[in-house]
Design an enzyme around this catalytic site. Structure first.
Site, PDB file in Angstrom:
ATOM      1  N   LYS A 116       0.803  -1.219   0.000  1.00 15.46           N
ATOM      2  CA  LYS A 116       0.000   0.000   0.000  1.00 15.46           C
ATOM      3  C   LYS A 116       0.841   1.276   0.000  1.00 15.46           C
ATOM      4  O   LYS A 116       0.359   2.328  -0.416  1.00 15.46           O
ATOM      5  CB  LYS A 116      -1.008  -0.036   1.159  1.00 15.46           C
ATOM      6  CG  LYS A 116      -2.048  -1.146   0.942  1.00 15.46           C
ATOM      7  CD  LYS A 116      -2.861  -1.450   2.178  1.00 15.46           C
ATOM      8  CE  LYS A 116      -4.083  -0.591   2.265  1.00 15.46           C
ATOM      9  NZ  LYS A 116      -4.881  -0.939   3.477  1.00 15.46           N
ATOM     10  N   GLU A 199      -1.755   7.903   7.426  1.00 18.05           N
ATOM     11  CA  GLU A 199      -2.675   8.586   6.523  1.00 18.05           C
ATOM     12  C   GLU A 199      -3.586   9.452   7.376  1.00 18.05           C
ATOM     13  O   GLU A 199      -3.984   9.040   8.460  1.00 18.05           O
ATOM     14  CB  GLU A 199      -3.489   7.510   5.789  1.00 18.05           C
ATOM     15  CG  GLU A 199      -4.184   7.956   4.538  1.00 18.05           C
ATOM     16  CD  GLU A 199      -4.837   6.765   3.836  1.00 18.05           C
ATOM     17  OE1 GLU A 199      -4.161   6.096   3.025  1.00 18.05           O
ATOM     18  OE2 GLU A 199      -6.015   6.496   4.116  1.00 18.05           O
ATOM     19  N   ARG A 291      -7.834  -8.280  -7.267  1.00 19.38           N
ATOM     20  CA  ARG A 291      -8.563  -9.559  -7.297  1.00 19.38           C
ATOM     21  C   ARG A 291     -10.045  -9.264  -7.492  1.00 19.38           C
ATOM     22  O   ARG A 291     -10.456  -8.108  -7.484  1.00 19.38           O
ATOM     23  CB  ARG A 291      -8.390 -10.266  -5.955  1.00 19.38           C
ATOM     24  CG  ARG A 291      -8.828  -9.352  -4.816  1.00 19.38           C
ATOM     25  CD  ARG A 291      -8.827 -10.026  -3.468  1.00 19.38           C
ATOM     26  NE  ARG A 291      -8.771  -9.076  -2.375  1.00 19.38           N
ATOM     27  CZ  ARG A 291      -9.828  -8.499  -1.820  1.00 19.38           C
ATOM     28  NH1 ARG A 291     -11.040  -8.770  -2.233  1.00 19.38           N
ATOM     29  NH2 ARG A 291      -9.680  -7.637  -0.832  1.00 19.38           N
TER      30      ARG A 291
HETATM   31  P1  ADP Z   1     -13.666  -7.056  -0.395  1.00 21.35           P
HETATM   32  O1  ADP Z   1     -13.502  -5.646  -0.743  1.00 21.35           O
HETATM   33  O2  ADP Z   1     -13.530  -8.002  -1.522  1.00 21.35           O
HETATM   34  O3  ADP Z   1     -14.821  -7.263   0.460  1.00 21.35           O
HETATM   35  P2  ADP Z   1     -12.178  -7.536   1.944  1.00 21.35           P
HETATM   36  O4  ADP Z   1     -11.141  -6.536   2.257  1.00 21.35           O
HETATM   37  O5  ADP Z   1     -13.424  -7.567   2.727  1.00 21.35           O
HETATM   38  O6  ADP Z   1     -12.415  -7.342   0.420  1.00 21.35           O
HETATM   39  O7  ADP Z   1     -11.529  -8.963   1.941  1.00 21.35           O
HETATM   40  C1  ADP Z   1     -12.130 -10.081   1.332  1.00 21.35           C
HETATM   41  C2  ADP Z   1     -11.548 -11.325   1.929  1.00 21.35           C
HETATM   42  O8  ADP Z   1     -10.154 -11.360   1.765  1.00 21.35           O
HETATM   43  C3  ADP Z   1     -11.802 -11.440   3.391  1.00 21.35           C
HETATM   44  O9  ADP Z   1     -12.005 -12.798   3.670  1.00 21.35           O
HETATM   45  C4  ADP Z   1     -10.519 -10.933   4.007  1.00 21.35           C
HETATM   46  O10 ADP Z   1     -10.323 -11.481   5.271  1.00 21.35           O
HETATM   47  C5  ADP Z   1      -9.508 -11.420   3.018  1.00 21.35           C
HETATM   48  N1  ADP Z   1      -8.314 -10.558   2.905  1.00 21.35           N
HETATM   49  C6  ADP Z   1      -8.236  -9.369   2.321  1.00 21.35           C
HETATM   50  N2  ADP Z   1      -6.994  -8.875   2.344  1.00 21.35           N
HETATM   51  C7  ADP Z   1      -6.243  -9.779   2.961  1.00 21.35           C
HETATM   52  C8  ADP Z   1      -4.849  -9.854   3.301  1.00 21.35           C
HETATM   53  N3  ADP Z   1      -3.980  -8.901   3.001  1.00 21.35           N
HETATM   54  N4  ADP Z   1      -4.431 -10.945   3.949  1.00 21.35           N
HETATM   55  C9  ADP Z   1      -5.302 -11.922   4.268  1.00 21.35           C
HETATM   56  N5  ADP Z   1      -6.597 -11.917   3.966  1.00 21.35           N
HETATM   57  C10 ADP Z   1      -7.086 -10.869   3.334  1.00 21.35           C
HETATM   58  P1  ADP Z   2      -8.037  -2.561   3.758  1.00 18.10           P
HETATM   59  O1  ADP Z   2      -6.825  -2.856   2.933  1.00 18.10           O
HETATM   60  O2  ADP Z   2      -8.013  -3.229   5.061  1.00 18.10           O
HETATM   61  O3  ADP Z   2      -9.288  -2.775   2.973  1.00 18.10           O
HETATM   62  P2  ADP Z   2      -8.406   0.290   3.357  1.00 18.10           P
HETATM   63  O4  ADP Z   2      -7.286   1.250   3.287  1.00 18.10           O
HETATM   64  O5  ADP Z   2      -9.070  -0.082   2.088  1.00 18.10           O
HETATM   65  O6  ADP Z   2      -7.914  -1.014   4.101  1.00 18.10           O
HETATM   66  O7  ADP Z   2      -9.492   0.864   4.354  1.00 18.10           O
HETATM   67  C1  ADP Z   2     -10.549   0.088   4.835  1.00 18.10           C
HETATM   68  C2  ADP Z   2     -11.581   0.976   5.508  1.00 18.10           C
HETATM   69  O8  ADP Z   2     -10.988   1.718   6.594  1.00 18.10           O
HETATM   70  C3  ADP Z   2     -12.193   2.047   4.631  1.00 18.10           C
HETATM   71  O9  ADP Z   2     -13.266   1.590   3.855  1.00 18.10           O
HETATM   72  C4  ADP Z   2     -12.635   3.078   5.666  1.00 18.10           C
HETATM   73  O10 ADP Z   2     -13.820   2.702   6.305  1.00 18.10           O
HETATM   74  C5  ADP Z   2     -11.504   3.029   6.667  1.00 18.10           C
HETATM   75  N1  ADP Z   2     -10.464   3.991   6.296  1.00 18.10           N
HETATM   76  C6  ADP Z   2      -9.315   3.728   5.640  1.00 18.10           C
HETATM   77  N2  ADP Z   2      -8.577   4.828   5.472  1.00 18.10           N
HETATM   78  C7  ADP Z   2      -9.275   5.839   6.014  1.00 18.10           C
HETATM   79  C8  ADP Z   2      -9.023   7.237   6.194  1.00 18.10           C
HETATM   80  N3  ADP Z   2      -7.900   7.785   5.760  1.00 18.10           N
HETATM   81  N4  ADP Z   2      -9.957   7.985   6.826  1.00 18.10           N
HETATM   82  C9  ADP Z   2     -11.085   7.407   7.290  1.00 18.10           C
HETATM   83  N5  ADP Z   2     -11.359   6.109   7.171  1.00 18.10           N
HETATM   84  C10 ADP Z   2     -10.477   5.305   6.547  1.00 18.10           C
END
Ligand code: ADP
Ligand code: ADP
Ligand code: MG
Length: 494
Positions: A116, A199, A291
């Protein structure tokens, strides 16, 4: 086209991928741990690769065994689904080396976007709006200094994070060091990589993401955007398309920004660019998931496309013969995720056997689920048991359809989040789109233990504890507590 494809996953997404493959007469192979051996996807596939052990490290994450067996069986391609090995660069490389096609982006794209910090750097190269934060690996002291410059509150995130895990919220400077240490430890444990970045925390924001499909030659298509703002602890619960709170003009801008970023990388296959949106207008890049995502069905509903099949076609080098102008949008779709968790006991996982399962049905109602009557829900894996997706002419009609579908959905034997999702759908805040991504973390009082279950719990308590009828109050309290401790199954009578 491939003649034999391995689905390297389990549960609902495995079944979903198998369905697309079988619809196009491709021979299918699936993985199975002992506990999944009688599951619907395993019975549905043509052939099975069986593991001896059910724990993830020895089954669905067992790269070596998966690739060895895939080679033995003459498999042409592997679809990783989501979770498990889907974003594992090491696995991606090994698949490539074995001569088997990977249904997903290239090694380089997964490397750049899966990290990231690296993704933020790439976003800068394409002038993608970003929240203030860091873009290189810095020490805790340097990050702390940066946080001071940016201003609190901030988030500490794991470079390798995902699934809402590895994110720490820091309100003030004195908490920074402690939180950074915890974040590093968590990241090391969960992702084997303790690099963190910071962030700016955006208050009152919504989550909007763009579904992309890159042809790999520089052309990238979008399939509209999804709003995934209804979250619990940064994890999505309800997703919809189109995003209801932004104008079509803002939606187009976000879509174009996502396309520019993906085009820059000559992105191949399915991906999702995620953004935070403030004031329903200003948007900031979060990350790209390399993905297929859990919530892809809402985009399939509004576009009428089979995104999984498109992924397979692109990986096979087929000309998908699809231009952006051919992708049209119709109506409104909403997805609700249903987990085997007790919503009235801090979402405690509720593994066990789903005794009676009756899925809803009807026009514009889709259930992506692997559970049937007597399906065992293992404790080893993700607790998602079902996704209920509805499609209708507009948002109010879709909300109404979703409510009715949820109401007719029966899963007994295990606790599920069904009653909780129903409460959300029925709430004016949801109906009037009056929520941000933090909503559930601060408004759980809006969703108390449901009255109708109190009745049920009371009836059971009366039977079990031989309470007298005049001890109404006591029985209700006791019964509610029992429910909360998962002692009661879900009502069967309805
Ligand atoms: P989506 O946006 O597809 O809903 P999520 O962030 O909810 O993505 O993740 C979908 C699935 O992938 C969940 O089962 C989550 O636990 C798993 N997952 C996502 N990122 C990772 C990661 N970096 N390592 C392990 N599992 C992950
Ligand atoms: P992941 O890889 O676990 O999906 P993301 O960076 O996509 O992580 O963030 C997952 C969620 O966390 C977002 O949908 C939001 O709800 C919260 N989030 C992430 N970054 C921010 C931010 N800078 N400010 C507020 N909420 C955030
Ligand atoms: Mg994300």
């Amino acid at each position: 086209m491939f003649s034999r494809v391995l689905v390297a996953n389990r549960g609902e997404i495995a079944l979903r991928i198998l369905s697309s493959l079988k619809n196009h007469d491709v021979e299918t192979v699936i993985l199975s741990s002992p506990i999944d051996e009688n599951s619907l996807p395993v019975r549905y596939a043509h052939q099975v690769i069986k593991f001896k052990d059910s724990i993830p490290a020895k089954s669905y994450l067992n790269q070596e065994l998966i690739i060895d067996r895939a080679k033995d069986m003459g498999i042409d391609a592997i679809h990783p689904g989501y979770g498990f090995l889907a974003e594992n660069v090491e696995f991606r490389k090994r698949v490539e080396k074995s001569g088997i096609a990977f249904i997903g982006p290239t090694v380089n794209q997964m490397q750049v976007l899966g990290d990231k910090i690296q993704a933020r750097k790439t976003a800068i190269e394409t002038n993608t709006p970003l929240l203030p934060g860091t873009t290189s690996g810095l020490s805790v002291e340097e990050l702390q200094q940066k946080a001071k410059e940016i201003g609190y509150p901030i988030l500490i995130k794991a470079a390798a994070g995902g699934g809402g895990r590895g994110i720490r919220h820091v309100q003030s400077p004195e908490d920074f060091e402690t939180q950074a240490t915890i974040a590093q430890q968590e990241a090391r444990m969960a992702f084997g990589d303790d690099r963190i970045y910071i962030e700016k925390y955006l208050n009152n924001a919504r989550h909007v993401e763009v579904q992309l499909l890159g042809k790999g030659d520089g052309e990238v298509l979008h399939f509209g955007e999804r709003d995934c703002s209804m979250q619990r602890k940064n994890q999505k619960l309800i997703e919809e398309s189109p995003a209801p709170t932004i104008s079509r003009k803002t939606a187009s801008k976000i879509q174009q920004t996502a396309i520019d970023l993906a085009t820059h990388l000559q992105y191949a296959n399915a991906g999702t660019a995620e953004f935070m949106v403030a004031n329903n207008k200003d948007f900031y890049f979060l990350e790209v998931n390399t993905r297929i995502q859990v919530e892809h069905p809402v985009s399939e509903y509004v576009t009428g496309e089979d995104l999984i099949w498109r992924q397979i076609q692109i990986a096979a080098g087929d000309d998908i013969n699809l231009q952006q102008k051919d992708i049209t949008f119709r109506g409104h779709a909403i997805e609700a995720r249903i987990y085997a968790e007790n919503p009235y006991n801090n979402f405690m996982p509720s593994p066990g056997i789903a005794r009676r399962v009756v899925h809803p049905f009807g026009a514009g109602i889709r259930v992506d689920s692997y559970i049937e009557t007597n399906t065992e829900i293992p404790s080893f894996y993700d607790s998602l048991v079902s996704k209920l997706i509805v499609h209708s002419t507009d948002r109010p009609a879709a909300v109404n359809k979703l409510y009715n579908a949820l109401d007719s959905y029966k899963i007994t034997g295990i606790q599920t989040t069904l009653p909780f999702i129903k409460q959300i759908i029925r709430h004016p805040d949801f109906q009037q789109m009056n929520y941000s991504t933090k909503y559930l973390d601060t408004h759980m009082d809006n969703f108390p233990f449901p009255e109708e279950y109190k009745e049920y719990a009371r009836a059971i308590a009366t039977i079990f504890h031989h309470f007298k009828g005049n001890q109404e109050q006591k029985i209700t309290v006791q019964a509610t507590n029992h429910w909360k401790r998962s002692l009661f199954p879900v009502p069967r009578w309805k």
